[in-house]
Design an enzyme around this catalytic site. Sequence first.
Site, PDB file in Angstrom:
ATOM      1  N   CYS A  51      45.793  42.625  53.082  1.00  0.00           N
ATOM      2  CA  CYS A  51      45.480  43.428  54.191  1.00  0.00           C
ATOM      3  C   CYS A  51      46.707  44.428  54.266  1.00  0.00           C
ATOM      4  O   CYS A  51      47.652  44.491  53.536  1.00  0.00           O
ATOM      5  CB  CYS A  51      45.698  42.613  55.439  1.00  0.00           C
ATOM      6  SG  CYS A  51      44.774  41.142  55.674  1.00  0.00           S
TER       7      CYS A  51
ATOM      8  N   ASN B  62      49.700  40.918  58.836  1.00  0.00           N
ATOM      9  CA  ASN B  62      49.289  40.323  57.624  1.00  0.00           C
ATOM     10  C   ASN B  62      50.038  39.001  57.423  1.00  0.00           C
ATOM     11  O   ASN B  62      50.913  38.779  57.943  1.00  0.00           O
ATOM     12  CB  ASN B  62      49.847  41.250  56.541  1.00  0.00           C
ATOM     13  CG  ASN B  62      49.153  42.610  56.222  1.00  0.00           C
ATOM     14  OD1 ASN B  62      48.084  42.727  57.097  1.00  0.00           O
ATOM     15  ND2 ASN B  62      49.695  43.472  55.613  1.00  0.00           N
TER      16      ASN B  62
ATOM     17  N   GLU C 138      44.388  37.079  28.166  1.00  0.00           N
ATOM     18  CA  GLU C 138      44.108  38.247  28.877  1.00  0.00           C
ATOM     19  C   GLU C 138      43.158  39.194  28.684  1.00  0.00           C
ATOM     20  O   GLU C 138      42.470  39.710  29.724  1.00  0.00           O
ATOM     21  CB  GLU C 138      45.755  39.107  28.683  1.00  0.00           C
ATOM     22  CG  GLU C 138      45.829  40.481  29.351  1.00  0.00           C
ATOM     23  CD  GLU C 138      45.605  40.668  31.012  1.00  0.00           C
ATOM     24  OE1 GLU C 138      45.731  39.323  31.665  1.00  0.00           O
ATOM     25  OE2 GLU C 138      45.337  41.749  31.436  1.00  0.00           O
TER      26      GLU C 138
ATOM     27  N   LYS D 234      40.521  40.252  31.972  1.00  0.00           N
ATOM     28  CA  LYS D 234      40.168  41.508  32.249  1.00  0.00           C
ATOM     29  C   LYS D 234      38.755  41.391  32.346  1.00  0.00           C
ATOM     30  O   LYS D 234      38.179  42.227  33.438  1.00  0.00           O
ATOM     31  CB  LYS D 234      40.672  42.448  31.366  1.00  0.00           C
ATOM     32  CG  LYS D 234      42.201  42.986  31.580  1.00  0.00           C
ATOM     33  CD  LYS D 234      42.337  43.717  32.810  1.00  0.00           C
ATOM     34  CE  LYS D 234      43.842  43.610  33.453  1.00  0.00           C
ATOM     35  NZ  LYS D 234      44.299  42.576  33.675  1.00  0.00           N
TER      36      LYS D 234
ATOM     37  N   LYS E   6      44.584  43.470  45.534  1.00  0.00           N
ATOM     38  CA  LYS E   6      45.768  43.699  44.668  1.00  0.00           C
ATOM     39  C   LYS E   6      46.815  42.856  45.588  1.00  0.00           C
ATOM     40  O   LYS E   6      46.917  42.794  46.812  1.00  0.00           O
ATOM     41  CB  LYS E   6      45.954  45.042  44.990  1.00  0.00           C
ATOM     42  CG  LYS E   6      46.985  45.673  43.842  1.00  0.00           C
ATOM     43  CD  LYS E   6      46.479  45.552  42.480  1.00  0.00           C
ATOM     44  CE  LYS E   6      47.907  46.285  41.529  1.00  0.00           C
ATOM     45  NZ  LYS E   6      47.392  45.883  40.243  1.00  0.00           N
TER      46      LYS E   6
END
Length: 614
Positions: free
Chosen positions: A2, A99, A489, A493, A609
């Site tokens: 948030c 948050n 990885e 992705k 994120k």
Amino acid sequence: MCGIVGYVGRRDAIPVLLEGLRSLEYRGYDSAGLAVIYRNRLQVTKTAGRVQDLRAKVNDRIKANIGIGHTRWATHGEPNDINAHPHTDTAARIAVVHNGIIENAEQLRAGLAKRGVTLVSDTDTEALAHLIAAEFAHDEQASLEDAVRRALRHVEGTYGLLVLDLQHPGELVVARNGSPIVLGIGQSEMFVASDVAALVRYTKQVVYLDDAEVATVHATDYHTAGLDDSVRHTGGSSKEPTTVEAEAGDYELGAYEDFMRKEIHEQPEALRRALRGRLDDRFATAKLGGIDLDARQLRGIRQVKFLGCGSAYYAGQMGAVLVEELARIPSDAEPASEFRYRNPVVDPDTLYVAVSQSGETLDTLMAVQELRRKGGQVIGTVNVVGSAIGRECGHGVFLHAGPEIAVASTKALTNMEATFAMLALLLGRVRDMSTATGQRIVAGLRAMPDHLEAILAAEEQIAETARRFAGADHMFFIGRVRGWPVAREGAQKLKEISYVHAEAYQASELKHGPLALINQSMPSVIIVPADELLTKNISTIEQIKARGGPVIAVTNADLPADLADAVITVPRGEPELDPLLFNVPLQLFAYHTAAKLGRDIDKPRNLAKSVTVE
Ligand code: F6R
């Protein structure tokens, strides 16, 4: 996750709040809202959806000089207008944005309901507004800061909290426990945010709150204090501002269509920044001033353990391979999210390396706190200066990748690998690594940004390969030793931004089960460095081909013609540093697969994120 924004000053607050919220959208959100004081009333506007929906809903006639705003990523209660923040008390005196997660929310809500308070939302946050209002019912003369402080005594959980009170119309109060809060110090105006992205266009002077801190902010002054302080500080500024490096342009797309591609292309420059001043030609080693251990202490390290989550964990795995190869110290990596829950044996001679782009990932932060409680030696490798993990570790190495906005981590990951290569070099050179090998690695690292440029220049060829295989429902990513974390990885992705199911496997493990899955509709991306394992990797490709599986080879070797169905070529550097280079074409492969499938690349579904929740 948030996002929080607050403003007090002479400007029109609403455009500042909306602009701040827009710049926080990248963190993931499903609803947004704001509250201002206008004509002696709290004016609250909120909506499910994007900041642009909020912008459309705000009444243009409202002009205010103080306000708070929020973008929400739902945890308690579905994303709708009512559950969006800000939340207010019954009398619409107090507005809060929050948050984090209030763990005893159910208990608090039940207690409030018993006292006759009607809760209108399903959120944990609304209880905070009522609790703060209740403190004023007990003590009308209380300052807003004291009311917040007292209300928070009832609260268990994590919060970055911003409070606006109709009866204190010139001030904002913030508190932090586990969710970031930063103050932006302007000229007769102040900003509050959960991320510097929201305030860097207005000021570079910032104050990061620590956990268990509270601050009161007016247009012309602020002060910070401990949440548990019985006497509140009056006037003055107890914490000095620091200057942020970031520029407003770092948060803008410029000529790019999305942040992920922009950040992939920023890698050569970001890597140059990470290496600058840290390679020592004279002694063929690395200078990592932030680590704060002398040669004797470095020699005393018997094991290195990397802890991170998701891609940061895979980067740690690449780091472990580097440390074992270059320094000959046993090393491994573990997801911080597992480490913190399994009551780990903490060894005083192990160097623990916490790995995090955001520096806010809760699992990694908790792992660091557990280590520190048990007397472990821990250093941080984080990108965001002022972040919780960096401060909790106390020392470490900043990644200098610049702000990373896209959910999928790219340039931070490359700089993590470069940082681990330097750490491995440093540890190797206080042990048995020769000057000649040290010089070879130093030169190899220096050449890396140019090699990255060569990979980026070949983007269109990689894109063509990605588009050719974009119809597959499943893909294997296969590597061995240095190539194994690269494969992991690469798979990560691809799945996170394209939603194609991708699974990574060690090449040597294929014959122990997964070969059964190989057929024409299961392409395999195989990491094939020109190293001592080349012939082994070629025979892996042959095994797959023999079963009809399409092969995409990512390689810096001269492979026999027609061995693979597609070849992605990587420049040849020092073999130990190959993972750093091989990772980048896989970013482009994932990116162009996702683009072909029409995905919202910067904001993949269900992801945000910086994961600051359990
Ligand atoms: C993947 C990705 C995530 C993060 C992970 C840790 O592209 O971005 O897997 O790597 O959530 O985040 P940080 O590095 O901020 O601790």
